[in-house]
Design an enzyme around this catalytic site. Structure first.
Site, mmCIF file in Angstrom:
data_model
loop_
_atom_site.group_PDB
_atom_site.id
_atom_site.type_symbol
_atom_site.label_atom_id
_atom_site.label_comp_id
_atom_site.label_asym_id
_atom_site.label_seq_id
_atom_site.Cartn_x
_atom_site.Cartn_y
_atom_site.Cartn_z
ATOM 1 N N HIS A 84 0.844 -1.210 0.000
ATOM 2 C CA HIS A 84 0.000 0.000 0.000
ATOM 3 C C HIS A 84 0.869 1.246 0.000
ATOM 4 C CE1 HIS A 84 0.329 0.938 4.402
ATOM 5 N NE2 HIS A 84 0.386 -0.375 4.563
ATOM 6 N N ASP A 138 -0.383 4.396 0.921
ATOM 7 C CA ASP A 138 -0.784 5.399 1.913
ATOM 8 C C ASP A 138 -0.030 5.149 3.222
ATOM 9 O OD1 ASP A 138 -2.392 2.980 2.235
ATOM 10 O OD2 ASP A 138 -3.389 4.059 3.852
ATOM 11 N N ASP A 177 6.485 1.254 6.348
ATOM 12 C CA ASP A 177 5.077 0.819 6.250
ATOM 13 C C ASP A 177 4.311 1.758 5.337
ATOM 14 O OD1 ASP A 177 2.509 -0.090 6.652
ATOM 15 O OD2 ASP A 177 2.366 0.582 8.720
ATOM 16 N N GLU A 220 -5.054 1.731 3.112
ATOM 17 C CA GLU A 220 -4.967 0.592 4.031
ATOM 18 C C GLU A 220 -5.028 1.052 5.466
ATOM 19 O OE1 GLU A 220 -3.507 -2.503 6.601
ATOM 20 O OE2 GLU A 220 -2.518 -0.583 6.338
ATOM 21 N N GLU A 221 -4.350 2.151 5.762
ATOM 22 C CA GLU A 221 -4.192 2.548 7.160
ATOM 23 C C GLU A 221 -5.491 3.058 7.775
ATOM 24 O OE1 GLU A 221 -1.710 1.686 8.662
ATOM 25 O OE2 GLU A 221 0.106 1.839 7.448
ATOM 26 N N HIS A 245 3.917 3.228 12.742
ATOM 27 C CA HIS A 245 2.808 3.995 13.320
ATOM 28 C C HIS A 245 3.271 4.885 14.479
ATOM 29 C CE1 HIS A 245 -0.581 1.126 11.742
ATOM 30 N NE2 HIS A 245 0.440 1.190 10.921
HETATM 31 ZN ZN LIG Z 1 0.960 -1.229 6.408
#
Ligand SMILES: [Zn+2]
Length: 457
Positions: free
Chosen positions: A90, A92, A123, A154-155, A418
């Site tokens: 992904h 995003d 990520d 996705e996030e 994150h």
């Molecule tokens: Zn991810």
């Protein structure tokens, strides 16, 4: 391509891949409400252009309502006997959070020892670049058919999660590489075999119509916060193990962190013990966890001397990959509804659920992936489950029910995913490109030789 040729080719590609990772990670492609949509489009367009330049003949844009565009690319199999592999990533990213906690601006990729720091650089932009690197290594003509899916929301959670089963022809494949994770630790090649499921529950206590003077009423008027806390205290036993009946818990047979490593990763303060019993793998991956992720009650700073009339908490439940999400959530809801702290019933509201995932192991793609990870890192792969969930995995698995699902990638547990100061290591990125290249080679060779027997769940 021999292992030596592949390794040399990838080493020669790394400068270009690093430059493209910097370009992609400079774009604040945050697909959360309240953030501008321009950068999401920009990241989409860059990924599509990179794939085209890498020789992907068909690159399309899938637009669905209320979600960011998905990049979809396809390379037909080189011959009818070759398998097709779906590659997932992904583009995003998570919002950066408090920028004061970052040691450099989150969207200005900055060198750190052995790698780069930026939001989303691990990520999952590192893995998008790893797919690209594999395609470049083969000059756009890998020994397998390729379908590549790079989504853009996705996030935040996306309507795309449910889309693949509605268009199964597009996602049909023999194996898929879900590259939205990585290694247990840098240098330890890891094939993830399970993802815990997740469910949310809100629990509320209401006792009085409104706050009442604690001097005049305290002692007899029931304090809603105390009621709630008594309820929350029943969720774990004295050891810190989840005490809600009916949540699946099994022995963990894969590798895991050492306790020291885990303490360090989690940032557990000196003198504070870990909670729960059994192996760390069991506590983190094959058993349940309940976390109180939010609490509504008066704040300490502005607290009045009053009995609190209402309080509520949001709970996040993680459960065994094979437990049904609704069932797991129902166990927690029943537990809370059965409680009467000080005789007071609680209001319990089930929230979102997300299924876990357990990969089939032992099939030809699984064997090819283990060999490829060993080729890339020079050491045997360990297998591991992770606590996070990737909702789209289940959608893709439903669209291509016969396909083996492989989860590996360029992230590692020390990446600060994150969190502030997210980083990726070049060694992991390079080895992931090699692993992907080695995987498609080993899988195609085995497939031609007739190794198509499925694995076991
Ligand atoms: Zn991810």
């Amino acid at each position: 391509m021999t292992p030596e040729e592949l390794a040399t080719t990838v080493d020669g590609l790394m400068d270009g891949l690093r430059a493209d990772l910097v370009r992609l990670s400079s774009i604040p492609s945050i697909a959360f409400p309240g953030f501008p949509g321009g950068p999401v489009e920009e990241a989409h367009d860059l990924v599509a252009a990179l794939l085209r330049d890498a020789g992907v003949p068909t690159v399309e844009r899938i637009d669905l309502p209320d979600t960011a565009p998905v990049v979809y690319g396809e390379i037909p199999p080189p011959d009818p006997a070759a398998p097709t592999v779906l590659l997932y990533g992904h583009y995003d990213v998570q919002p950066p959070g408090d920028e004061k906690l970052w040691r450099s601006p989150p969207f200005e990729p900055t060198p750190v020892e052995g790698g780069l720091r930026a939001r989303g650089i691990a990520d999952d932009k590192s893995n998008v670049i790893a797919h690209l690197g594999m395609l470049r290594a083969y000059g756009g003509r890998p020994p397998v058919g390729v379908k590549i899916v790079v989504e853009g929301q996705e996030e935040y959670g996306s309507a795309f999660d449910g889309y693949p089963p509605t268009d199964p022809g597009r996602f049909a494949c023999d194996a898929m590489v879900i590259a939205d994770l990585g290694n247990l630790r840098p240098g330890t090649p890891t094939l993830t075999t399970g993802l815990r499921g997740a469910a949310e529950v809100v629990v509320e206590a209401r006792t009085l119509e409104e706050p009442r003077h604690s001097g005049e009423f305290g002692g007899a008027a029931p304090d809603a916060l105390l009621v709630l806390l008594k309820a929350l205290a029943t969720l774990h036993d004295v050891h810190g193990d989840v005490a809600v009946a009916g949540l699946r818990r099994e022995e963990w047979t894969g590798t895991s962190y050492t306790e020291e490593e885990f303490r360090d990763l989690a940032g557990v303060r000196d003198g504070v013990p870990l909670i729960g019993s059994g192996s760390l793998g069991e506590r983190l991956w094959s058993g349940p966890a309940i976390t109180v992720i939010g609490l509504d009650a008066p704040g300490v700073e502005h607290a009045a001397s009053a009995v609190v009339p209402q309080a509520r908490a949001k709970l996040n439940l993680r459960f065994h990959p094979r437990q049904d999400p609704r069932e797991a959530q129902a166990r927690l809801v029943e537990h809370l509804r059965s409680l009467r702290p000080f005789g007071v019933p609680l209001t319990v509201t089930p929230g979102d659920t997300g299924p876990g995932y357990e990969a089939t192991t032992g099939g030809p793609a699984y064997r090819a992936a283990l060999a490829a990870l060993k080729e890339a890192w020079g050491t045997d792969a360990s297998y591991v489950a992770t606590g996070g969930s990737i909702p789209l995995v289940n959608g893709l698995a439903a669209a291509a029910p016969g396909a083996e699902v492989l989860l590996f990638g360029a992230q590692d547990s020390m990446c600060n995913l994150h969190a502030p100061n997210e980083r990726v290591l070049f060694s992991e990125l390079r080895n992931t490109v090699v692993a992907m290249g080695a995987f498609v080679r080993a899988y195609a060779d085995g497939f031609r030789a007739g190794d198509r027997t499925g694995g076991e769940a």
